[in-house]
Design a protein around this motif. Structure first.
Motif, PDB file in Angstrom:
ATOM      1  N   ASN A   1      13.521  71.765 -11.345  1.00 41.75           N
ATOM      2  CA  ASN A   1      13.739  73.213 -11.281  1.00 41.75           C
ATOM      3  C   ASN A   1      13.631  73.915 -12.635  1.00 41.75           C
ATOM      4  OD1 ASN A   1      16.136  72.433 -12.549  1.00 41.75           O
ATOM      5  ND2 ASN A   1      17.281  72.465 -10.629  1.00 41.75           N
ATOM      6  N   GLY A   2      13.350  73.164 -13.686  1.00 43.51           N
ATOM      7  CA  GLY A   2      13.195  73.768 -15.002  1.00 43.51           C
ATOM      8  C   GLY A   2      14.494  74.063 -15.723  1.00 43.51           C
ATOM      9  N   GLU A   3      15.643  73.784 -15.097  1.00 44.14           N
ATOM     10  CA  GLU A   3      16.929  74.037 -15.733  1.00 44.14           C
ATOM     11  C   GLU A   3      17.245  72.952 -16.776  1.00 44.14           C
ATOM     12  OE1 GLU A   3      18.737  76.617 -15.341  1.00 44.14           O
ATOM     13  OE2 GLU A   3      18.003  77.533 -13.479  1.00 44.14           O
ATOM     14  N   LEU A   4      18.140  73.290 -17.709  1.00 44.53           N
ATOM     15  CA  LEU A   4      18.554  72.305 -18.719  1.00 44.53           C
ATOM     16  C   LEU A   4      19.639  71.406 -18.143  1.00 44.53           C
ATOM     17  CD1 LEU A   4      18.608  74.315 -22.070  1.00 44.53           C
ATOM     18  CD2 LEU A   4      17.077  72.476 -21.391  1.00 44.53           C
ATOM     19  N   TRP A   5      19.252  70.641 -17.148  1.00 43.40           N
ATOM     20  CA  TRP A   5      20.179  69.761 -16.452  1.00 43.40           C
ATOM     21  C   TRP A   5      19.682  68.332 -16.489  1.00 43.40           C
ATOM     22  CZ3 TRP A   5      20.391  73.195 -11.428  1.00 43.40           C
ATOM     23  CH2 TRP A   5      21.189  74.305 -11.673  1.00 43.40           C
TER      24      TRP A   5
ATOM     25  N   SER B   1      18.494  61.758 -19.600  1.00 44.48           N
ATOM     26  CA  SER B   1      19.773  61.846 -18.901  1.00 44.48           C
ATOM     27  C   SER B   1      20.695  60.709 -19.321  1.00 44.48           C
ATOM     28  CB  SER B   1      19.544  61.812 -17.387  1.00 44.48           C
ATOM     29  OG  SER B   1      18.780  62.913 -16.959  1.00 44.48           O
ATOM     30  N   LEU B   2      20.167  59.513 -19.381  1.00 39.55           N
ATOM     31  CA  LEU B   2      20.986  58.352 -19.729  1.00 39.55           C
ATOM     32  C   LEU B   2      21.433  58.373 -21.185  1.00 39.55           C
ATOM     33  CD1 LEU B   2      18.950  55.578 -17.869  1.00 39.55           C
ATOM     34  CD2 LEU B   2      21.159  56.518 -17.185  1.00 39.55           C
ATOM     35  N   LEU B   3      20.647  59.009 -22.044  1.00 41.68           N
ATOM     36  CA  LEU B   3      20.951  59.030 -23.475  1.00 41.68           C
ATOM     37  C   LEU B   3      21.667  60.303 -23.915  1.00 41.68           C
ATOM     38  CD1 LEU B   3      17.601  57.524 -24.831  1.00 41.68           C
ATOM     39  CD2 LEU B   3      19.814  56.366 -24.591  1.00 41.68           C
ATOM     40  N   PHE B   4      22.053  61.135 -22.963  1.00 36.10           N
ATOM     41  CA  PHE B   4      22.790  62.373 -23.246  1.00 36.10           C
ATOM     42  C   PHE B   4      21.980  63.342 -24.121  1.00 36.10           C
ATOM     43  CE2 PHE B   4      25.886  58.936 -22.689  1.00 36.10           C
ATOM     44  CZ  PHE B   4      26.629  59.424 -21.636  1.00 36.10           C
ATOM     45  N   ILE B   5      20.678  63.410 -23.862  1.00 36.86           N
ATOM     46  CA  ILE B   5      19.796  64.306 -24.601  1.00 36.86           C
ATOM     47  C   ILE B   5      19.392  65.456 -23.677  1.00 36.86           C
ATOM     48  CG2 ILE B   5      17.583  64.551 -25.788  1.00 36.86           C
ATOM     49  CD1 ILE B   5      17.752  61.557 -26.432  1.00 36.86           C
ATOM     50  N   PRO B   6      19.656  66.689 -24.042  1.00 39.07           N
ATOM     51  CA  PRO B   6      19.262  67.827 -23.195  1.00 39.07           C
ATOM     52  C   PRO B   6      17.756  67.832 -22.940  1.00 39.07           C
ATOM     53  CG  PRO B   6      20.784  68.536 -24.896  1.00 39.07           C
ATOM     54  CD  PRO B   6      20.411  67.131 -25.246  1.00 39.07           C
ATOM     55  N   HIS B   7      17.390  68.055 -21.683  1.00 42.43           N
ATOM     56  CA  HIS B   7      15.981  67.996 -21.272  1.00 42.43           C
ATOM     57  C   HIS B   7      15.825  68.877 -20.040  1.00 42.43           C
ATOM     58  CE1 HIS B   7      12.223  66.341 -19.664  1.00 42.43           C
ATOM     59  NE2 HIS B   7      12.030  65.744 -20.826  1.00 42.43           N
ATOM     60  N   ARG B   8      14.725  69.588 -19.966  1.00 43.88           N
ATOM     61  CA  ARG B   8      14.496  70.434 -18.794  1.00 43.88           C
ATOM     62  C   ARG B   8      14.196  69.580 -17.569  1.00 43.88           C
ATOM     63  NH1 ARG B   8      15.006  75.511 -19.674  1.00 43.88           N
ATOM     64  NH2 ARG B   8      14.650  76.364 -21.765  1.00 43.88           N
TER      65      ARG B   8
ATOM     66  N   VAL C   1      23.439  66.699 -12.231  1.00 41.59           N
ATOM     67  CA  VAL C   1      23.520  68.059 -12.774  1.00 41.59           C
ATOM     68  C   VAL C   1      24.758  68.273 -13.636  1.00 41.59           C
ATOM     69  CG1 VAL C   1      23.760  70.483 -12.164  1.00 41.59           C
ATOM     70  CG2 VAL C   1      22.107  69.065 -10.953  1.00 41.59           C
ATOM     71  N   GLN C   2      25.928  67.839 -13.149  1.00 43.59           N
ATOM     72  CA  GLN C   2      27.150  68.108 -13.903  1.00 43.59           C
ATOM     73  C   GLN C   2      27.206  67.336 -15.224  1.00 43.59           C
ATOM     74  OE1 GLN C   2      26.906  66.848 -10.854  1.00 43.59           O
ATOM     75  NE2 GLN C   2      28.582  65.489 -10.301  1.00 43.59           N
ATOM     76  N   GLY C   3      26.236  66.441 -15.431  1.00 41.25           N
ATOM     77  CA  GLY C   3      26.170  65.710 -16.693  1.00 41.25           C
ATOM     78  C   GLY C   3      25.812  66.579 -17.884  1.00 41.25           C
ATOM     79  N   TRP C   4      25.427  67.846 -17.656  1.00 42.55           N
ATOM     80  CA  TRP C   4      25.130  68.719 -18.805  1.00 42.55           C
ATOM     81  C   TRP C   4      26.350  68.873 -19.698  1.00 42.55           C
ATOM     82  CZ3 TRP C   4      27.734  73.215 -19.987  1.00 42.55           C
ATOM     83  CH2 TRP C   4      28.498  73.801 -18.976  1.00 42.55           C
ATOM     84  N   THR C   5      27.529  68.802 -19.099  1.00 46.01           N
ATOM     85  CA  THR C   5      28.744  68.919 -19.908  1.00 46.01           C
ATOM     86  C   THR C   5      28.953  67.687 -20.779  1.00 46.01           C
ATOM     87  OG1 THR C   5      30.154  67.956 -18.178  1.00 46.01           O
ATOM     88  CG2 THR C   5      29.807  70.336 -18.119  1.00 46.01           C
TER      89      THR C   5
ATOM     90  N   LEU D   1      18.298  72.200 -29.391  1.00 46.22           N
ATOM     91  CA  LEU D   1      18.877  73.212 -30.278  1.00 46.22           C
ATOM     92  C   LEU D   1      19.649  74.265 -29.488  1.00 46.22           C
ATOM     93  CD1 LEU D   1      15.959  73.733 -32.827  1.00 46.22           C
ATOM     94  CD2 LEU D   1      18.032  72.357 -33.101  1.00 46.22           C
ATOM     95  N   PHE D   2      19.122  74.671 -28.357  1.00 47.51           N
ATOM     96  CA  PHE D   2      19.813  75.665 -27.542  1.00 47.51           C
ATOM     97  C   PHE D   2      21.159  75.140 -27.060  1.00 47.51           C
ATOM     98  CE2 PHE D   2      20.937  77.264 -23.324  1.00 47.51           C
ATOM     99  CZ  PHE D   2      21.004  78.624 -23.569  1.00 47.51           C
ATOM    100  N   THR D   3      21.177  73.899 -26.594  1.00 46.15           N
ATOM    101  CA  THR D   3      22.404  73.317 -26.045  1.00 46.15           C
ATOM    102  C   THR D   3      23.492  73.192 -27.099  1.00 46.15           C
ATOM    103  OG1 THR D   3      21.172  72.089 -24.365  1.00 46.15           O
ATOM    104  CG2 THR D   3      23.387  71.295 -24.894  1.00 46.15           C
TER     105      THR D   3
END
Length: 339
Positions: A115-119, A104-111, A123-127, A174-176
Motif C-alpha cells: 500500500n506504499g505506507e511506511l509499515w 521488517s525483520l531488521l527494524f528498518i523503515p521501508h515502504r 503493521v504495528q511493528g512500525w512502533t 530519515l522521516f521515521t
C-alpha cells in the motif's frame, strides 16, 4: 526497585486501546483515539529504560543484547507467521518482497509494497522501529558519565526532531527517526529522573493530571477531527505523570487482572491483528452487526495475545535469561517486568 502497578495498568490500557482501535477499524465506528495507546507505550518505555539504567548499571553491549532478546524473538515469530500466511494465500492483500521482509525483520523503515505506507509486514511493528532506534541512542548515552546522560539524550532527540521539522525528509529512514513522536521517549526518561530523585508532585496533582488526561482523550474520542500527534503525546505524558504521582503517594492498589494484562501487553500488541482479521472474515460470512464484530474482534485479539504470552512469550523470556518459566505471580517484582 519494586513493581509499579500503575505502570502495569497503563500498559494494559494501552494494549487494549490499540486492540479496540483495530477491532473497530472496518466497522464504520472507528475508535480512533485508541491509537494513543502507542504514545502511552513510548512514554512508559522512556521511563522504564531510564530507571533501569540508573538502578541497574549496565554496559551498552549488554543493554543492546538484553533489549534485542526481549523485543525481537517474538516479533520475528509473528512476522514469519505473516509471511507463511501470505504465501498460503490467507492474506490476499499482502504483497511480499524480499527487501520488505528483510527490512521488517531488521527494524528498518521501508515502504510497504502492498500500500506504499511506511509499515513493516506486521503493521504495528512500525512502533518497534522507533523503539529499537531509541534503544540505539540510549545505549550510546550509557557510555557517558551519569551526570551527562540525560543532557546527551535530550540533545540527540531534540536535534533529530528539529532536523525533521526543518528538512521534512522523504526518505523512509530519515522521516521515521526525525518524527516529533520521538520526544515521548524523552518525556518518559524525564519522568524517570523525577521518580528516582523523588521530585514528583503530590497526590492532588496526580489525581488532577489523570482526570485531565482522561478528559482530553474523551474529547478526542468525541471529536476525532481534532486528533493530532502532539495532543496524543501531551495527554499520554500527563496520564503517565499522574499515575506515577499517585503511585508515589501510595494511592495505587494491586488489581490482579489488570496486572496480568500488563504482563501480557506485548503479546497482545503483537498478535491481536491476526485474530481481528480472522473475526472480520467470519463476521462478514455470518452477517454480524458492527457492534458484535467489534466486540468479538476485541475479545479474540486479547485472548490470542494472552495465549501467546503463556505459551510463547514467557518460555522465550525464560530461555533468553537461562531459567525455567515461572508463573506471572511468581515472577520477580521489578521494574524490568514493566518493560
Amino acid at each position: 526497585m519494586p513493581r509499579l502497578y500503575g505502570i502495569q495498568y497503563l500498559r494494559a490500557v494501552a494494549a487494549l486501546a490499540v486492540v479496540v482501535y483495530h477491532a473497530t477499524d472496518r466497522t464504520g465506528s472507528r475508535f480512533t483515539v485508541g491509537a494513543a495507546g502507542v504514545d502511552i507505550f513510548f512514554v512508559i518505555s522512556g521511563f522504564v529504560m531510564w530507571t533501569l539504567a540508573e538502578t541497574r548499571p549496565t554496559t551498552p553491549l549488554r543493554f543492546y543484547r538484553d533489549r534485542t532478546l526481549r523485543i525481537a524473538p517474538l516479533y520475528w515469530l509473528v512476522t514469519m507467521v505473516m509471511v507463511a500466511g501470505a504465501l498460503a494465500g490467507l492474506f490476499p492483500r499482502v504483497r511480499l518482497t524480499l527487501d520488505h521482509v528483510l527490512a521488517s525483520l531488521l527494524f528498518i523503515p521501508h515502504r510497504s509494497p502492498s500500500n506504499g505506507e511506511l509499515w513493516p509486514l506486521l503493521v504495528q511493528g512500525w512502533t518497534l522501529n522507533l523503539e529499537m532506534f531509541f534503544y540505539l541512542i540510549f545505549g550510546l548515552v550509557l557510555l557517558l558519565p551519569r551526570s551527562r546522560r540525560f543532557t546527551a539524550l535530550a540533545g540527540a532527540l531534540l536535534i533529530l526532531v528539529a532536523a525533521g521539522l526543518v528538512l521534512v525528509p522523504s526518505d523512509p529512514v530519515l522521516f521515521t527517526y526525525t518524527r516529533p513522536i520521538m520526544l515521548e521517549f524523552l518525556c518518559g526518561a524525564a519522568l524517570g529522573r523525577l521518580w528516582l530523585t523523588r521530585r514528583l508532585p503530590g497526590r492532588f496533582f496526580g489525581g488532577a493530571a489523570v482526570l485531565a488526561a482522561s478528559a482530553g482523550f474523551a474529547w478526542l474520542a468525541v471529536y476525532p477531527g481534532m486528533i493530532h500527534e502532539f495532543l496524543f503525546g501531551l495527554f499520554a505524558v500527563l496520564l503517565v505523570t499522574g499515575v506515577l504521582t499517585l503511585e508515589k503517594g501510595g494511592a495505587v492498589r494491586r488489581f490482579p487482572l489488570l496486572n496480568y494484562l500488563g504482563d501480557s501487553s506485548y503479546s497482545i500488541y503483537l498478535w491481536h491483528a491476526l485474530a481481528v482479521s480472522v473475526v472480520f472474515k467470519l463476521a462478514a460470512m455470518l452477517a454480524f452487526s458492527q457492534f458484535a464484530t467489534a466486540a468479538a474482534a476485541t475479545l479474540a485479539g486479547t485472548l490470542l495475545g494472552v495465549l501467546s504470552y503463556e505459551i510463547l512469550e514467557k518460555p522465550l523470556m525464560a530461555l533468553t535469561k537461562g531459567r525455567r518459566p515461572a508463573s506471572s505471580a511468581a515472577r520477580p517484582a521489578s521494574a524490568e517486568a514493566a518493560s
